[in-house]
Structures are given as C-alpha cells and as structure tokens.
Design a protein around this motif. Structure first.
Motif, PDB file in Angstrom:
ATOM      1  N   PRO A   1       9.222  -5.097 -14.842  1.00  0.00           N
ATOM      2  CA  PRO A   1       8.229  -5.990 -14.241  1.00  0.00           C
ATOM      3  C   PRO A   1       6.853  -5.847 -14.881  1.00  0.00           C
ATOM      4  CG  PRO A   1       8.483  -4.039 -12.893  1.00  0.00           C
ATOM      5  CD  PRO A   1       9.508  -3.931 -13.986  1.00  0.00           C
ATOM      6  N   THR A   2       6.053  -6.907 -14.743  1.00  0.00           N
ATOM      7  CA  THR A   2       4.637  -6.808 -15.069  1.00  0.00           C
ATOM      8  C   THR A   2       3.975  -5.910 -14.030  1.00  0.00           C
ATOM      9  OG1 THR A   2       4.591  -9.028 -16.025  1.00  0.00           O
ATOM     10  CG2 THR A   2       2.490  -8.103 -15.311  1.00  0.00           C
ATOM     11  N   LEU A   3       3.187  -4.964 -14.492  1.00  0.00           N
ATOM     12  CA  LEU A   3       2.570  -4.004 -13.579  1.00  0.00           C
ATOM     13  C   LEU A   3       1.260  -4.574 -13.035  1.00  0.00           C
ATOM     14  CD1 LEU A   3       3.186  -0.618 -15.422  1.00  0.00           C
ATOM     15  CD2 LEU A   3       4.514  -1.675 -13.595  1.00  0.00           C
ATOM     16  N   ARG A   4       1.308  -4.943 -11.776  1.00  0.00           N
ATOM     17  CA  ARG A   4       0.095  -5.379 -11.084  1.00  0.00           C
ATOM     18  C   ARG A   4      -0.233  -4.319 -10.040  1.00  0.00           C
ATOM     19  NH1 ARG A   4       2.520 -10.364 -12.212  1.00  0.00           N
ATOM     20  NH2 ARG A   4       1.064 -11.899 -13.086  1.00  0.00           N
ATOM     21  N   ALA A   5      -1.246  -3.528 -10.346  1.00  0.00           N
ATOM     22  CA  ALA A   5      -1.623  -2.443  -9.436  1.00  0.00           C
ATOM     23  C   ALA A   5      -3.100  -2.143  -9.580  1.00  0.00           C
ATOM     24  CB  ALA A   5      -0.808  -1.180  -9.735  1.00  0.00           C
ATOM     25  N   ASN A   6      -3.723  -1.767  -8.484  1.00  0.00           N
ATOM     26  CA  ASN A   6      -5.078  -1.246  -8.478  1.00  0.00           C
ATOM     27  C   ASN A   6      -5.034   0.183  -7.963  1.00  0.00           C
ATOM     28  OD1 ASN A   6      -5.989  -3.684  -9.395  1.00  0.00           O
ATOM     29  ND2 ASN A   6      -7.153  -4.223  -7.561  1.00  0.00           N
TER      30      ASN A   6
ATOM     31  N   PHE B   1       0.860  -1.192   0.000  1.00  0.00           N
ATOM     32  CA  PHE B   1       0.000   0.000   0.000  1.00  0.00           C
ATOM     33  C   PHE B   1       0.894   1.240   0.000  1.00  0.00           C
ATOM     34  CE2 PHE B   1      -3.762   2.103   2.497  1.00  0.00           C
ATOM     35  CZ  PHE B   1      -3.988   2.944   1.421  1.00  0.00           C
ATOM     36  N   PRO B   2       1.522   1.538  -1.150  1.00  0.00           N
ATOM     37  CA  PRO B   2       2.453   2.673  -1.208  1.00  0.00           C
ATOM     38  C   PRO B   2       1.735   4.000  -0.934  1.00  0.00           C
ATOM     39  CG  PRO B   2       2.678   1.249  -3.134  1.00  0.00           C
ATOM     40  CD  PRO B   2       1.434   0.832  -2.432  1.00  0.00           C
ATOM     41  N   PRO B   3       2.478   5.011  -0.494  1.00  0.00           N
ATOM     42  CA  PRO B   3       1.869   6.319  -0.252  1.00  0.00           C
ATOM     43  C   PRO B   3       1.396   6.961  -1.546  1.00  0.00           C
ATOM     44  CG  PRO B   3       4.256   6.417   0.006  1.00  0.00           C
ATOM     45  CD  PRO B   3       3.899   4.975  -0.136  1.00  0.00           C
ATOM     46  N   SER B   4       0.500   7.908  -1.421  1.00  0.00           N
ATOM     47  CA  SER B   4      -0.115   8.529  -2.597  1.00  0.00           C
ATOM     48  C   SER B   4       0.863   9.377  -3.400  1.00  0.00           C
ATOM     49  CB  SER B   4      -1.315   9.384  -2.175  1.00  0.00           C
ATOM     50  OG  SER B   4      -0.925  10.361  -1.231  1.00  0.00           O
ATOM     51  N   ASP B   5       1.979   9.768  -2.790  1.00  0.00           N
ATOM     52  CA  ASP B   5       2.955  10.596  -3.516  1.00  0.00           C
ATOM     53  C   ASP B   5       4.115   9.759  -4.061  1.00  0.00           C
ATOM     54  OD1 ASP B   5       4.118   9.966  -1.119  1.00  0.00           O
ATOM     55  OD2 ASP B   5       4.765  12.014  -0.623  1.00  0.00           O
ATOM     56  N   THR B   6       3.871   8.476  -4.284  1.00  0.00           N
ATOM     57  CA  THR B   6       4.899   7.592  -4.833  1.00  0.00           C
ATOM     58  C   THR B   6       5.350   8.074  -6.213  1.00  0.00           C
ATOM     59  OG1 THR B   6       4.068   5.668  -3.638  1.00  0.00           O
ATOM     60  CG2 THR B   6       5.339   5.227  -5.637  1.00  0.00           C
ATOM     61  N   THR B   7       6.654   8.103  -6.432  1.00  0.00           N
ATOM     62  CA  THR B   7       7.194   8.522  -7.722  1.00  0.00           C
ATOM     63  C   THR B   7       7.253   7.346  -8.691  1.00  0.00           C
ATOM     64  OG1 THR B   7       9.468   8.059  -7.060  1.00  0.00           O
ATOM     65  CG2 THR B   7       8.609  10.278  -6.602  1.00  0.00           C
ATOM     66  N   ARG B   8       7.470   7.641  -9.956  1.00  0.00           N
ATOM     67  CA  ARG B   8       7.544   6.568 -10.959  1.00  0.00           C
ATOM     68  C   ARG B   8       8.674   5.580 -10.667  1.00  0.00           C
ATOM     69  NH1 ARG B   8       6.339   5.392 -16.496  1.00  0.00           N
ATOM     70  NH2 ARG B   8       8.026   4.245 -17.486  1.00  0.00           N
ATOM     71  N   PRO B   9       9.913   6.041 -10.380  1.00  0.00           N
ATOM     72  CA  PRO B   9      10.972   5.064 -10.090  1.00  0.00           C
ATOM     73  C   PRO B   9      10.623   4.167  -8.904  1.00  0.00           C
ATOM     74  CG  PRO B   9      11.925   7.217 -10.517  1.00  0.00           C
ATOM     75  CD  PRO B   9      10.455   7.425 -10.429  1.00  0.00           C
ATOM     76  N   ALA B  10      10.032   4.759  -7.857  1.00  0.00           N
ATOM     77  CA  ALA B  10       9.667   3.967  -6.682  1.00  0.00           C
ATOM     78  C   ALA B  10       8.559   2.974  -7.023  1.00  0.00           C
ATOM     79  CB  ALA B  10       9.220   4.882  -5.546  1.00  0.00           C
ATOM     80  N   PHE B  11       7.602   3.394  -7.845  1.00  0.00           N
ATOM     81  CA  PHE B  11       6.509   2.522  -8.259  1.00  0.00           C
ATOM     82  C   PHE B  11       7.047   1.322  -9.039  1.00  0.00           C
ATOM     83  CE2 PHE B  11       3.371   1.391 -11.576  1.00  0.00           C
ATOM     84  CZ  PHE B  11       2.335   0.950 -10.762  1.00  0.00           C
ATOM     85  N   ILE B  12       7.970   1.568  -9.983  1.00  0.00           N
ATOM     86  CA  ILE B  12       8.549   0.481 -10.787  1.00  0.00           C
ATOM     87  C   ILE B  12       9.400  -0.432  -9.911  1.00  0.00           C
ATOM     88  CG2 ILE B  12      10.037  -0.080 -12.729  1.00  0.00           C
ATOM     89  CD1 ILE B  12       7.401   1.216 -13.543  1.00  0.00           C
ATOM     90  N   GLN B  13      10.198   0.164  -9.028  1.00  0.00           N
ATOM     91  CA  GLN B  13      11.045  -0.642  -8.140  1.00  0.00           C
ATOM     92  C   GLN B  13      10.181  -1.534  -7.251  1.00  0.00           C
ATOM     93  OE1 GLN B  13      13.207   1.389  -4.940  1.00  0.00           O
ATOM     94  NE2 GLN B  13      15.018   0.147  -5.411  1.00  0.00           N
ATOM     95  N   ASN B  14       9.077  -0.979  -6.765  1.00  0.00           N
ATOM     96  CA  ASN B  14       8.183  -1.758  -5.917  1.00  0.00           C
ATOM     97  C   ASN B  14       7.519  -2.882  -6.710  1.00  0.00           C
ATOM     98  OD1 ASN B  14       7.070  -2.056  -3.242  1.00  0.00           O
ATOM     99  ND2 ASN B  14       5.106  -1.419  -4.091  1.00  0.00           N
ATOM    100  N   ALA B  15       7.168  -2.599  -7.962  1.00  0.00           N
ATOM    101  CA  ALA B  15       6.587  -3.635  -8.823  1.00  0.00           C
ATOM    102  C   ALA B  15       7.577  -4.778  -9.030  1.00  0.00           C
ATOM    103  CB  ALA B  15       6.173  -3.036 -10.160  1.00  0.00           C
ATOM    104  N   MET B  16       8.860  -4.447  -9.153  1.00  0.00           N
ATOM    105  CA  MET B  16       9.886  -5.478  -9.294  1.00  0.00           C
ATOM    106  C   MET B  16       9.957  -6.352  -8.051  1.00  0.00           C
ATOM    107  SD  MET B  16      12.805  -3.046 -11.032  1.00  0.00           S
ATOM    108  CE  MET B  16      14.135  -4.136 -10.569  1.00  0.00           C
ATOM    109  N   ALA B  17       9.922  -5.707  -6.875  1.00  0.00           N
ATOM    110  CA  ALA B  17       9.994  -6.465  -5.619  1.00  0.00           C
ATOM    111  C   ALA B  17       8.763  -7.344  -5.439  1.00  0.00           C
ATOM    112  CB  ALA B  17      10.123  -5.489  -4.446  1.00  0.00           C
ATOM    113  N   LEU B  18       7.597  -6.818  -5.779  1.00  0.00           N
ATOM    114  CA  LEU B  18       6.369  -7.597  -5.653  1.00  0.00           C
ATOM    115  C   LEU B  18       6.354  -8.783  -6.620  1.00  0.00           C
ATOM    116  CD1 LEU B  18       3.893  -4.615  -5.299  1.00  0.00           C
ATOM    117  CD2 LEU B  18       4.340  -6.346  -3.551  1.00  0.00           C
TER     118      LEU B  18
END
Length: 436
Positions: free
Chosen positions: A203-208, A131-148
């Motif tokens: 990574p494959t983007l799995r996000a809602n 549940f990333p914060p609402s101000d997540t940046t693109r690099p952080a979003f992609i990095q998190n997608a990789m970890a997930l």
C-alpha cells in the motif's frame, strides 16, 4: 530574515492573531512554558483529520497533509507529557471509530469459536484503525495501511511518547530510514510478499507521526541518519532547559465548552475535499526559499541549506491546515506562524545536532549548541579578503572557499567591492534590512 537561529534562545513565536484561533484554543489547555514547543507538534495530529484534499506546492506538485512527522525534544520532566493530553482531545473521534472497528473483530472471534471444526468459518472482517497504539509492529502497520487504502486512503496517526518506539513500527532500527522516508514521500511500503494465503499488499503509506524524546535519546536515535534525508524530513521542536523557578505548571480543564469549540474546527478538516491552490501561502514559500538560500550563503553552510528545503515543505503543509481551519481564507498572522515554523525547526536541529552535523563528538555541552554562524555579521562594515579568510579558518572552514563566498555575497547584494581600496563593504540594504 526575521529570526537569528545562531543564538541559544529559541526564535520567539509571533502573536497568534486572526486565523490562528484553533491553535490558541488548543494552547489554552497547556502550561505557558509549553506553548512554543507544542505548536509545531499540533499539525501532524490535525493533518491526520484531512482525507481527500490536495494542495499545489510552488513547484507545481500536488501534496496531501500526510507524511507529516514531528519530534518534541526536551529534558526529562519538562512537561512533554502535556502533548499526549492534547492528542487525546484532538483524536476523540478517532478513538470512537477504532472502538467500533475493534468490536467487529471481537464479534468475529466469537463466531469463529462458536463454529464446530467441520463448519465453515466466517471471513475475518477488514478492520482499519485510524489511531493505532504506539507499540504497533511493522506487519500490523502495513496491514492497517492496506485496509485504510481499501477504504479510500485515510491517513493513520501514531503518537509515540518515546522515540525508540518507532523501531517496532519500522521493523527495527536499521529500517528506520527507509520507512520514515517512504512515509514522508507518500511512497508504497515495498512489502509485497508471497504467503500461504496469497500475495500481501504493497500500500501507499499515508501516516502522520509525532514522537517525544530527551536530547540524549534523540541524538542517539538519529545519529546514523543525519545525512541520508531522514533527519531533514522530521520536524524538531526543542525545549531548552529553563531556570529552576520551583513552580508546578498548570494545565487547562478539558470542559464541554472546549470540546464543542474544538469539534467545530475538526469538522472543517473532515469535510475538506478536492484540489486547492493557496496563492498567498505559495508566495510566502517562494520568499522563504530565497531567505533560506541567503541564510545558507551568509553561513556558507550546505547542511543548513539541505535541511531548509524540507523544513519549508513541512511548514507549508502546516499553512495548508491553518487555511482549512480558518474557513479556507488566509491572513497575515497565519503567514507569520508558517515563517516561524521554518526557523523553529532549523534552530531546534542546530541546537540538538550541530556538533554531530559537523562530525564532532558524541556528547553535547552548552558550548557545542551552535546554530549557523552569519559570518558577515562578525566582520566590520568594511573588510578585506584576508579578514574573511581568517574568520573562516577560525570557524573551521577552508581558506579555499573564501573567493566563492565573496562572489555569493556580491551576487546577493550583501556587499560591494571597491577596486580603489581593495575593500568589501556591507550594503545599506543589508545593514538596514538583511538582519530583520
């Protein structure tokens, strides 16, 4: 067709009967005026709790309850903030998981600082945030997608109280279209880059996602993405302005009893794994696809037809979630909700963007908030070709499309033709059932 989306009033939500108890439970914590606007917003949050389950759509493709996106739209001060309270209640387990993950980073940071410059530093732990914060940046979003993805392909969920926050996650407004489409279609990020540390992932983007906006902000945000597929992929839930009654809306109390009941439903989502075919849901989807084609033909509206295809997929995914919540069984009430979700989404889109979809002005008045017009309803029970042609011209459509529209109506058995009189007549089937 049970709903008329050409009116200024929203399609009335059906009674939440058997099989929709979880939705009723969640709505018990919100003011009554927010019940209908909030229901479409609940499914991306609930869907983020499902990992490792796929469902077969009628076209025989397999889909996950990921890529679900919804935008709550209402005037400033209309109680949209109640949704964030529901999100926090539903995502309590996400918060607990993320706090444990962040503690790993804190501990790693302490170890790094404690090591002398000539000593080997500990490797940075792989941290995956649900549940990333609402101000997540693109690099952080992609990095998190990789970890997930490395941890099995969990869906990350983001709630953005202001629609403009999506710009940061997507890397700027120009990247909005590509990023949202990739999320919806479960595509890879397209972020493969060479760096000093090696090659970054793709990574494959799995996000809602859920977003909130005022009508003005929503129109400004989506204005340039109405015709490239981005707009259709987003579910809209619009709360129209209501009369000034001077009453402060009452919210519920998040008691231990409420959380206990909610956790039972969330556990059903968490343990659902494998591949499933929900036959009654797919049968309903086939019926709704026919209804959408009929609605588009009655209005002679290609934009409506294009939007309806993805509105149906989004509602179908919501049906999959309802099925899991109801112990993997189907009920008529669940089908009623799925059907309503399709029309609620289309009504919201037309109320908010009808003039822009018609490539008109940048501003919106009440008079411009028009849904698709059923032209057959505006004609007498018996009419000639000239009358339909005049109606089309009045509505800003071309004369040349008159014959084609008549052929479609004849094919769908909305009308019959008499060579003797030269008149077209509405069929009994249309008059008794076509407007239900």
């Amino acid at each position: 067709m049970r709903y008329d989306i050409s009116k200024a009033t929203a399609p009335a939500m059906p009674n939440l009967g058997k099989g929709t108890e979880c939705i009723r439970l969640l709505l018990s914590q919100t003011s009554k005026d927010m019940h209908e606007p909030l229901v479409p917003m609940l499914f991306p949050v609930l869907g983020a709790h499902v990992s490792g389950a796929e469902f077969q759509y009628p076209d025989l493709t397999w889909k996950e309850p990921t890529g679900m996106m919804a935008n709550l739209v209402g005037d400033s001060g209309c109680n949209k903030g109640q949704f964030s309270n529901l999100v926090e209640a539903i995502c309590r387990d996400f918060r607990q998981h993320d706090e444990a993950e962040l503690r790993k980073l804190v501990e790693w940071s302490k170890q790094v600082k404690s090591k002398a410059g000539n000593k080997e530093k500990p490797a940075r732990p792989e941290v995956a945030i649900w549940f990333p914060p609402s101000d997540t940046t693109r690099p952080a979003f992609i990095q998190n997608a990789m970890a997930l993805e490395a941890q099995g392909g969990r869906t990350q969920y983001l709630n953005m109280p202001e629609v403009e926050m999506a710009d940061g996650m997507c890397g700027g407004h120009k990247q909005i279209s590509q990023m949202l489409r990739n999320i919806y279609d479960r595509q890879r990020a397209g972020a493969l880059r060479a760096t000093a540390d090696g090659v970054t992932g793709n990574p494959t983007l799995r996000a809602n996602l859920t977003l909130s906006a005022t009508p003005f902000a929503a129109r400004k945000f989506y204005k340039n993405d109405l015709f490239n597929g981005t707009f259709g992929r987003m579910v809209f839930s619009y709360k129209a302005r209501v009369s000034r009654d001077g009453r402060i809306p009452r919210q519920g109390k998040y008691t231990d009893e409420f959380y206990h009941k909610l956790d039972e439903y969330l556990a059903r989502l968490d343990i659902c794994k494998g591949r499933y075919i929900i036959r009654p849901l797919n049968k309903l989807a086939d019926k709704l696809a026919q209804d959408m084609a009929s609605l588009a033909d009655l209005a002679d509206d290609d934009v409506l037809w294009d939007c309806s295809k993805r509105a149906l997929v989004s509602a179908w995914k919501a049906g999959c979630i309802l099925w899991i919540l109801n112990n993997q069984t189907w009920t008529k009430s669940m089908g009623d909700v799925v059907e309503w979700l399709v029309y609620k989404d289309l009504w919201s889109k037309m109320q908010l963007f009808a003039d822009l979809l018609g490539k008109d002005a940048d501003t919106m008045s009440e008079a411009q908030r028009r849904g698709p017009k059923n032209m057959l309803d505006d004609l007498p029970d018996s009419f000639n070709e000239a009358q339909l042609e005049a109606l089309r011209v009045q509505l800003g459509k071309s004369k040349e499309g008159t014959n084609g529209q008549l052929r479609k109506w004849l094919f769908r058995k909305f009308i019959t033709y008499s060579a003797q009189t030269g008149l077209y007549s509405k069929t009994e089937e249309y008059l008794t059932g076509g407007k239900d």
